[in-house]
Scaffold this motif. Sequence first.
Motif, PDB file in Angstrom:
ATOM      1  N   ARG A   1       2.109  39.263  -3.184  1.00 27.33           N
ATOM      2  CA  ARG A   1       2.592  37.710  -2.346  1.00 27.33           C
ATOM      3  C   ARG A   1       2.846  38.039  -0.733  1.00 27.33           C
ATOM      4  O   ARG A   1       2.454  37.521  -0.111  1.00 27.33           O
ATOM      5  CB  ARG A   1       4.031  37.735  -2.926  1.00 27.33           C
ATOM      6  CG  ARG A   1       4.765  36.464  -2.450  1.00 27.33           C
ATOM      7  CD  ARG A   1       6.319  36.651  -2.541  1.00 27.33           C
ATOM      8  NE  ARG A   1       6.956  37.673  -1.829  1.00 27.33           N
ATOM      9  CZ  ARG A   1       8.329  37.991  -1.789  1.00 27.33           C
ATOM     10  NH1 ARG A   1       9.128  37.492  -2.626  1.00 27.33           N
ATOM     11  NH2 ARG A   1       8.591  39.133  -1.021  1.00 27.33           N
ATOM     12  N   ASP A   2       3.253  39.140  -0.540  1.00 28.13           N
ATOM     13  CA  ASP A   2       3.527  39.608   0.865  1.00 28.13           C
ATOM     14  C   ASP A   2       2.324  39.917   1.787  1.00 28.13           C
ATOM     15  O   ASP A   2       2.412  39.562   3.024  1.00 28.13           O
ATOM     16  CB  ASP A   2       4.584  41.003   0.983  1.00 28.13           C
ATOM     17  CG  ASP A   2       5.729  40.755   0.069  1.00 28.13           C
ATOM     18  OD1 ASP A   2       6.089  39.842  -0.452  1.00 28.13           O
ATOM     19  OD2 ASP A   2       6.506  41.921  -0.152  1.00 28.13           O
TER      20      ASP A   2
ATOM     21  N   ALA B   1      -4.434  42.358  -2.195  1.00 25.86           N
ATOM     22  CA  ALA B   1      -3.256  42.064  -3.062  1.00 25.86           C
ATOM     23  C   ALA B   1      -3.845  42.274  -4.587  1.00 25.86           C
ATOM     24  O   ALA B   1      -2.955  42.646  -5.345  1.00 25.86           O
ATOM     25  CB  ALA B   1      -3.364  40.382  -2.932  1.00 25.86           C
TER      26      ALA B   1
ATOM     27  N   THR C   1       8.319  45.022   4.454  1.00 25.80           N
ATOM     28  CA  THR C   1       8.565  43.556   4.200  1.00 25.80           C
ATOM     29  C   THR C   1       7.357  42.717   4.812  1.00 25.80           C
ATOM     30  O   THR C   1       6.591  43.289   5.472  1.00 25.80           O
ATOM     31  CB  THR C   1       9.810  43.336   4.991  1.00 25.80           C
ATOM     32  OG1 THR C   1       9.795  43.446   6.386  1.00 25.80           O
ATOM     33  CG2 THR C   1      11.150  44.231   4.406  1.00 25.80           C
TER      34      THR C   1
ATOM     35  N   SER D   1       3.292  49.126  -7.115  1.00 25.28           N
ATOM     36  CA  SER D   1       3.648  49.495  -5.923  1.00 25.28           C
ATOM     37  C   SER D   1       5.419  50.097  -5.890  1.00 25.28           C
ATOM     38  O   SER D   1       5.978  49.499  -6.612  1.00 25.28           O
ATOM     39  CB  SER D   1       3.981  48.367  -5.009  1.00 25.28           C
ATOM     40  OG  SER D   1       4.357  48.235  -3.765  1.00 25.28           O
ATOM     41  N   HIS D   2       5.483  51.049  -5.100  1.00 27.26           N
ATOM     42  CA  HIS D   2       6.723  51.693  -4.844  1.00 27.26           C
ATOM     43  C   HIS D   2       7.269  51.575  -3.360  1.00 27.26           C
ATOM     44  O   HIS D   2       7.735  52.458  -2.536  1.00 27.26           O
ATOM     45  CB  HIS D   2       6.758  53.204  -5.091  1.00 27.26           C
ATOM     46  CG  HIS D   2       6.374  53.344  -6.506  1.00 27.26           C
ATOM     47  ND1 HIS D   2       7.401  52.807  -7.642  1.00 27.26           N
ATOM     48  CD2 HIS D   2       5.295  53.915  -7.284  1.00 27.26           C
ATOM     49  CE1 HIS D   2       6.601  53.313  -8.817  1.00 27.26           C
ATOM     50  NE2 HIS D   2       5.444  53.692  -8.576  1.00 27.26           N
TER      51      HIS D   2
ATOM     52  N   ARG E   1       6.422  45.745  -0.721  1.00 27.34           N
ATOM     53  CA  ARG E   1       7.423  45.501  -1.773  1.00 27.34           C
ATOM     54  C   ARG E   1       6.527  44.739  -2.875  1.00 27.34           C
ATOM     55  O   ARG E   1       6.651  45.004  -4.100  1.00 27.34           O
ATOM     56  CB  ARG E   1       8.567  44.898  -1.367  1.00 27.34           C
ATOM     57  CG  ARG E   1       9.667  45.804  -0.652  1.00 27.34           C
ATOM     58  CD  ARG E   1      10.818  44.998  -0.041  1.00 27.34           C
ATOM     59  NE  ARG E   1      11.587  45.525   0.739  1.00 27.34           N
ATOM     60  CZ  ARG E   1      12.612  45.220   1.447  1.00 27.34           C
ATOM     61  NH1 ARG E   1      13.002  43.945   1.321  1.00 27.34           N
ATOM     62  NH2 ARG E   1      13.350  46.038   2.236  1.00 27.34           N
ATOM     63  N   GLN E   2       6.038  43.686  -2.627  1.00 23.96           N
ATOM     64  CA  GLN E   2       5.350  43.039  -3.536  1.00 23.96           C
ATOM     65  C   GLN E   2       3.605  42.557  -3.069  1.00 23.96           C
ATOM     66  O   GLN E   2       3.838  41.351  -2.521  1.00 23.96           O
ATOM     67  CB  GLN E   2       5.926  41.722  -3.877  1.00 23.96           C
ATOM     68  CG  GLN E   2       7.138  41.881  -4.345  1.00 23.96           C
ATOM     69  CD  GLN E   2       7.806  40.556  -5.028  1.00 23.96           C
ATOM     70  OE1 GLN E   2       7.247  39.692  -5.531  1.00 23.96           O
ATOM     71  NE2 GLN E   2       9.315  40.356  -4.612  1.00 23.96           N
TER      72      GLN E   2
END
Length: 447
Positions: A227-228, A76, A21, A16-17, A223-224
């Motif tokens: 998790r996000d 994910a 959020t 991931s780039h 971003r992640q």
Amino acid sequence: MHGSPAPTPPVPPAPSHGSLTVLQGAALYVGAVLGTGVIALPALAANIAGPASLLAWLALVLLSAPLAATFAALGARYPDAGGVATYVRNAFGERASAIVGWCFYFAVPAGAPAAAMFAGAYVAAAVGGGSQTVLLTSVALVIVVTAANALGVTISGRLQVVLSALLVALLLAAVAVSAPHARLAYLHPFAPHGWSAIAPAAALLVWSFAGWEAITHLAGEFRQPARDLPLASGIAVVVVGVLYLAVAAASVLVLGPAAGQADAPLAQLLVIGIGGKVRIVAAFAAVLLTLGTMNAYFAGAAKLGAALGRDGALPRWLAAGSLAGDVPRRSLGVVAVLAALATAVVAWAQLGPKPLVLVTTGSFVTVYALGTAAALKLLPRGSAAHRCAGIALIAVAALCVATGWFLLWPLVMSACALLYLALQKRLQKRRDARLRGARRKVAQTDG
């Protein structure tokens, strides 16, 4: 993708780039799922099933939790621009992936005019102008969301936070100010059109809950993602469920028998609660809410088109922008042009939004069916996500039955996708044959 058939290699998780959020992701989810459905569909569902339409709303709220969890878990694990098409490709191969990709990609331009018409009805109710106002509103919405997405997902994500905050505030205000006018007597008769009317009402309301799959195309932009994405999805499930049930209940209990004939039920709730020229405020809010929905779907569809071009399910020219952080402007342009053409056809034929809604939801039901089936194969057995996928697949099968004849559109899209793949393979074989012939001639000449 070309040459002799071979097992399709899984698409690996991409690094991931992205810059999205959790808050922006949750806002995109809320905008994609809540948006236009809440400003018009309570009336359409009440027209079909009366107060019993509340059971259809409740059923779809309950369905949305496992459905959202399933797609969040897949996003994910496989944060790729292809979204559901990537999951289906990993599970069942390129043909099934192309079917899902085409069904979603070409459903967005078909659904955009319907969404814009919902907003246009609010604008026309406030300022007049009838169908001309509806058409001008639709064109303006397509232009704005195209421009926002052309600037990149970071800009459209920030815009979505503002739009979703406005959405939540507006709906809570409409429910709160109209609540003193609620009457339990409006629940009788509860099922004036029979209990069987709940099924077609639920099929119509699938439009309201479509969107859990749309943000998977942006998974790589987080971003992640691991998790996000699940966290953003969970926040959105709670917000969407509470607000949908609140607005649907208010529409039935406050508007009563008139709920089924209301062109702009949200505006009517505000007028009853506050009075005055609230229709202008409601029209302005409806336009912003529709922008939120169209913004999220245009973003997801644009990324999907780039991924389909990358994988050979659409022309390679569309592949630019498939990587995280890149802007898929070519694919976005195709979506915008098709949406504009669909809007022109709708205006010329004087179609209402209902058939467009059902055609679009037929495509989304197909995407859900193959996506949840892929989840059963890809997600770890015995996990909570795997169990959610099983529940979602059973529920989606029921929605397929309720959708009925409107599944013919995704069948047409499926046939087109398979035909495109077959033609591509035939052309590739010819190119390979010409290349081999040229090499033999070179070898003979050298000899």
